[in-house]
Design a protein around this motif. Structure first.
Motif, short mmCIF file in Angstrom:
data_model
loop_
_atom_site.label_atom_id
_atom_site.label_comp_id
_atom_site.label_asym_id
_atom_site.label_seq_id
_atom_site.Cartn_x
_atom_site.Cartn_y
_atom_site.Cartn_z
N LEU A 170 -17.78 -26.06 106.81
CA LEU A 170 -17.31 -24.88 106.90
C LEU A 170 -17.68 -24.02 106.01
CD1 LEU A 170 -15.52 -22.46 108.17
CD2 LEU A 170 -13.55 -23.36 106.87
N GLN A 171 -18.62 -22.90 106.10
CA GLN A 171 -18.79 -21.73 105.35
C GLN A 171 -17.95 -20.45 105.70
OE1 GLN A 171 -20.90 -21.69 102.85
NE2 GLN A 171 -22.02 -23.47 103.29
N TYR A 172 -17.01 -20.24 104.68
CA TYR A 172 -16.27 -19.29 104.86
C TYR A 172 -16.16 -18.00 104.26
CZ TYR A 172 -11.37 -17.25 105.85
OH TYR A 172 -10.38 -16.35 106.27
N GLY A 173 -16.26 -16.75 104.87
CA GLY A 173 -16.50 -15.65 104.22
C GLY A 173 -15.24 -14.94 103.18
N GLU A 174 -15.61 -14.03 102.34
CA GLU A 174 -14.61 -13.48 101.64
C GLU A 174 -13.66 -12.78 102.01
OE1 GLU A 174 -15.12 -11.16 97.03
OE2 GLU A 174 -16.76 -12.45 97.81
N GLY A 175 -12.42 -12.62 101.65
CA GLY A 175 -11.61 -11.62 102.03
C GLY A 175 -10.27 -12.13 102.86
N GLY A 176 -10.39 -13.40 103.10
CA GLY A 176 -9.28 -14.21 104.09
C GLY A 176 -8.20 -13.86 103.41
N SER A 177 -6.93 -13.86 104.07
CA SER A 177 -5.64 -13.82 103.53
C SER A 177 -5.09 -15.30 103.70
CB SER A 177 -4.56 -12.69 104.11
OG SER A 177 -4.56 -13.36 105.77
N PRO A 229 -14.72 -24.93 97.73
CA PRO A 229 -15.60 -24.15 97.14
C PRO A 229 -15.76 -24.32 95.51
CG PRO A 229 -14.93 -22.76 98.89
CD PRO A 229 -13.98 -24.03 98.82
N ASP A 230 -14.53 -24.71 94.96
CA ASP A 230 -14.36 -24.89 93.46
C ASP A 230 -14.60 -26.20 93.15
OD1 ASP A 230 -12.29 -25.93 94.52
OD2 ASP A 230 -10.79 -24.97 93.32
N GLY A 231 -14.94 -27.21 94.02
CA GLY A 231 -15.32 -28.59 93.86
C GLY A 231 -14.05 -29.42 93.67
N SER A 232 -13.10 -28.87 93.99
CA SER A 232 -11.51 -29.56 94.00
C SER A 232 -11.33 -30.37 95.45
CB SER A 232 -10.49 -28.51 93.66
OG SER A 232 -10.27 -27.93 92.29
N TRP A 233 -11.07 -31.42 95.44
CA TRP A 233 -10.64 -32.12 96.52
C TRP A 233 -8.95 -31.94 96.95
CZ3 TRP A 233 -14.38 -34.92 98.75
CH2 TRP A 233 -15.34 -35.26 97.82
N TYR A 234 -8.81 -31.53 98.33
CA TYR A 234 -7.43 -31.44 98.72
C TYR A 234 -7.29 -32.25 99.95
CZ TYR A 234 -8.45 -26.84 96.73
OH TYR A 234 -8.83 -26.11 95.86
N ALA A 288 -2.22 -19.76 101.53
CA ALA A 288 -2.59 -18.04 101.28
C ALA A 288 -3.71 -18.19 100.09
CB ALA A 288 -1.34 -17.34 100.99
N GLY A 289 -4.70 -16.96 100.14
CA GLY A 289 -5.66 -16.82 99.19
C GLY A 289 -6.75 -17.98 99.49
N PRO A 290 -7.48 -17.95 100.48
CA PRO A 290 -8.44 -19.04 100.46
C PRO A 290 -9.69 -18.47 99.69
CG PRO A 290 -8.25 -18.11 102.57
CD PRO A 290 -7.25 -17.59 101.81
N MET A 291 -10.30 -19.28 99.15
CA MET A 291 -11.81 -19.05 98.61
C MET A 291 -12.74 -18.73 99.59
SD MET A 291 -11.35 -21.88 95.68
CE MET A 291 -10.67 -23.12 96.36
N ALA A 292 -13.71 -18.07 99.15
CA ALA A 292 -14.90 -18.09 100.12
C ALA A 292 -15.94 -19.17 99.63
CB ALA A 292 -15.52 -16.62 99.72
N GLY A 293 -16.76 -19.45 100.62
CA GLY A 293 -17.59 -20.58 100.19
C GLY A 293 -17.77 -21.60 100.87
N GLN A 294 -18.38 -22.84 100.41
CA GLN A 294 -18.41 -24.07 101.25
C GLN A 294 -17.30 -25.09 101.21
OE1 GLN A 294 -22.43 -25.68 101.55
NE2 GLN A 294 -21.55 -27.87 100.91
N TYR A 295 -16.87 -25.46 102.43
CA TYR A 295 -15.73 -26.40 102.64
C TYR A 295 -16.43 -27.72 103.24
CZ TYR A 295 -12.24 -22.88 101.65
OH TYR A 295 -11.35 -21.96 100.83
N ASP A 296 -16.58 -28.83 102.64
CA ASP A 296 -16.97 -30.18 103.11
C ASP A 296 -15.70 -30.82 103.59
OD1 ASP A 296 -19.75 -29.97 103.05
OD2 ASP A 296 -19.48 -29.55 100.82
#
Length: 152
Positions: free
Chosen positions: A76-83, A102-107, A122-130
């Motif tokens: 998933l590539q997720y855009g900026e500004g999501g709540s 996107p920050d390299g952390s594992w969830y 809440a407050g998702p980061m924009a960027g790539q989620y693998d």
């Protein structure tokens, strides 16, 4: 010490410490990818895949369980500004979820909704989620990955 000796020592140390790099997010995802911006429709976005693999996800951390593949199942590539953003799985089998954010952390998650996993908030980061979808046992299983901005 030569560069070759340093490299060999580094590789040996990584092998001995069980370095959690078995999941290779540089590989293309097996079941596809999507780019979504906040407010995407239809919501939820869904993808069919086969959960499971041969790698024990517990090497990524104490919250990670199940058997996953080396390559991501989905990206998933997720855009900026999501709540808020949630990534989950539904299946008739006991599935697990591993996400590299996107920050390299594992969830990781297992069994949020019965035997179905869910990560997000809440407050998702924009960027790539693998995303890797695992199974609690060694079998594979049909599963539906979903991505939503709705409360779960």
């Amino acid at each position: 010490m030569t560069m070759k000796t340093i490299l060999a020592a580094s590789l040996a140390a990584a092998a001995l410490t069980g370095l959690a790099s078995a999941q290779d997010y540089s590989l293309p995802p097996t079941f596809g990818s999507v780019s979504l911006n906040p407010g995407f429709l239809p919501d939820p976005h869904q993808a069919q895949l086969v959960a499971g693999g041969t790698i024990d996800a517990s090497s990524l951390g104490s919250n990670c369980v199940g058997m996953i593949a080396n390559a991501p199942d989905y990206r998933l590539q997720y855009g900026e500004g999501g709540s808020q953003l949630f990534i989950g799985v539904t299946s008739s089998a006991d599935t697990t979820l591993v996400v590299n954010g996107p920050d390299g952390s594992w969830y990781c998650n297992d069994d949020t909704d019965g035997l179905n996993p869910l990560v997000g908030g809440a407050g998702p980061m924009a960027g790539q989620y693998d995303i890797w979808v695992g199974t609690y046992g060694s079998d594979t299983a049909q599963a539906t990955l979903f991505i939503t901005e709705y409360d779960q």
